[in-house]
Design a protein around this motif. Sequence first.
Motif, PDB file in Angstrom:
ATOM      1  N   ALA A   1       0.835  -1.202   0.000  1.00 24.11           N
ATOM      2  CA  ALA A   1       0.000   0.000   0.000  1.00 24.11           C
ATOM      3  C   ALA A   1       0.872   1.256   0.000  1.00 24.11           C
ATOM      4  CB  ALA A   1      -0.932   0.005   1.210  1.00 24.11           C
ATOM      5  N   LEU A   2       1.958   1.227   0.752  1.00 24.61           N
ATOM      6  CA  LEU A   2       2.875   2.365   0.777  1.00 24.61           C
ATOM      7  C   LEU A   2       3.518   2.562  -0.594  1.00 24.61           C
ATOM      8  CD1 LEU A   2       4.384   4.599   2.324  1.00 24.61           C
ATOM      9  CD2 LEU A   2       6.109   2.872   2.912  1.00 24.61           C
ATOM     10  N   ALA A   3       3.930   1.475  -1.231  1.00 23.56           N
ATOM     11  CA  ALA A   3       4.546   1.561  -2.562  1.00 23.56           C
ATOM     12  C   ALA A   3       3.557   2.168  -3.571  1.00 23.56           C
ATOM     13  CB  ALA A   3       5.013   0.193  -3.023  1.00 23.56           C
ATOM     14  N   ARG A   4       2.292   1.766  -3.510  1.00 21.35           N
ATOM     15  CA  ARG A   4       1.276   2.325  -4.413  1.00 21.35           C
ATOM     16  C   ARG A   4       1.056   3.815  -4.137  1.00 21.35           C
ATOM     17  NH1 ARG A   4      -1.231  -2.561  -3.227  1.00 21.35           N
ATOM     18  NH2 ARG A   4      -2.613  -1.542  -1.725  1.00 21.35           N
TER      19      ARG A   4
ATOM     20  N   ARG B   1       1.854   6.918  -6.705  1.00 19.56           N
ATOM     21  CA  ARG B   1       0.788   7.834  -7.096  1.00 19.56           C
ATOM     22  C   ARG B   1       1.173   9.290  -6.821  1.00 19.56           C
ATOM     23  NH1 ARG B   1      -2.932   5.214  -4.372  1.00 19.56           N
ATOM     24  NH2 ARG B   1      -3.056   6.690  -2.664  1.00 19.56           N
ATOM     25  N   CYS B   2       1.951   9.510  -5.762  1.00 18.21           N
ATOM     26  CA  CYS B   2       2.235  10.881  -5.324  1.00 18.21           C
ATOM     27  C   CYS B   2       3.582  11.426  -5.784  1.00 18.21           C
ATOM     28  CB  CYS B   2       2.183  10.957  -3.800  1.00 18.21           C
ATOM     29  SG  CYS B   2       0.557  10.613  -3.124  1.00 18.21           S
TER      30      CYS B   2
ATOM     31  N   THR C   1       3.872  10.095   7.704  1.00 19.37           N
ATOM     32  CA  THR C   1       5.315  10.267   7.524  1.00 19.37           C
ATOM     33  C   THR C   1       5.656  10.343   6.041  1.00 19.37           C
ATOM     34  OG1 THR C   1       5.747   9.086   9.587  1.00 19.37           O
ATOM     35  CG2 THR C   1       7.587   9.291   8.039  1.00 19.37           C
ATOM     36  N   ALA C   2       5.054   9.476   5.231  1.00 27.07           N
ATOM     37  CA  ALA C   2       5.291   9.492   3.788  1.00 27.07           C
ATOM     38  C   ALA C   2       4.831  10.819   3.186  1.00 27.07           C
ATOM     39  CB  ALA C   2       4.561   8.326   3.120  1.00 27.07           C
TER      40      ALA C   2
ATOM     41  N   ARG D   1      10.373  17.132   0.347  1.00 27.94           N
ATOM     42  CA  ARG D   1      11.147  17.030  -0.902  1.00 27.94           C
ATOM     43  C   ARG D   1      10.651  18.018  -1.950  1.00 27.94           C
ATOM     44  NH1 ARG D   1      13.479  11.212  -2.551  1.00 27.94           N
ATOM     45  NH2 ARG D   1      14.671  10.842  -0.663  1.00 27.94           N
ATOM     46  N   LEU D   2       9.333  18.188  -2.041  1.00 26.97           N
ATOM     47  CA  LEU D   2       8.794  19.161  -2.991  1.00 26.97           C
ATOM     48  C   LEU D   2       9.226  20.571  -2.619  1.00 26.97           C
ATOM     49  CD1 LEU D   2       5.189  17.775  -3.529  1.00 26.97           C
ATOM     50  CD2 LEU D   2       7.050  17.824  -5.202  1.00 26.97           C
TER      51      LEU D   2
END
Length: 190
Positions: free
Chosen positions: A19-22, A26-27, A64-65, A72-73
């Motif tokens: 789920a985190l990888a998806r 996506r983001c 956190t993600a 980063r943005l």
Amino acid sequence: MPVELDNWFIREILVHEAALARYLARCWRHRDELIDLRQEVYARVYEAAGRSLPTQPKAFLFATARHLITDRLRRGRVVSIEPMGDFEPSHVLIDEVSPERWSGGRQMLARIADAFDRLPDRCREVVWLRRVEELSQKEVAVRLGISEKTVEKHIAKGMRLLAGHMHGGDAVDAAPAVETEAPHGRQQAD
């Protein structure tokens, strides 16, 4: 504690890896950075959990993600201001603008301002929001309570009138009115 923390991490965090990888895919548009990004999320979660275990691990993982992506943005928008060395070789001369060029620029700006001031009120408002404040067509329509089609018409009229004034004199005053929507679906002149 490290074995306990490791077990907690496997049991509460790593189960959400897919789920985190998806979510990250996506983001985050840089596909080549996804693995590093995921690892950094894990490192931040692990470090924070070492101080105090979160009560809602999944929510904490995704928050956190989200924060990492935001960081980063933000960092990507920061422009580094580092001297390039001597300005002479890079041909950057501040005094390059002649008085004639400066004066011509000021005169052009005054003509644009004059042409803008001559636009009909609603047309001027639409052009300002769309071209200066850089709102989307939809945002302008919502803000002013008009349709997107009316925004289009005002932009077209405004640009035509401004160009006419800049290239041909007083064309701003000579243009026909733009049709706008009346409260009951009838058309009215603006």
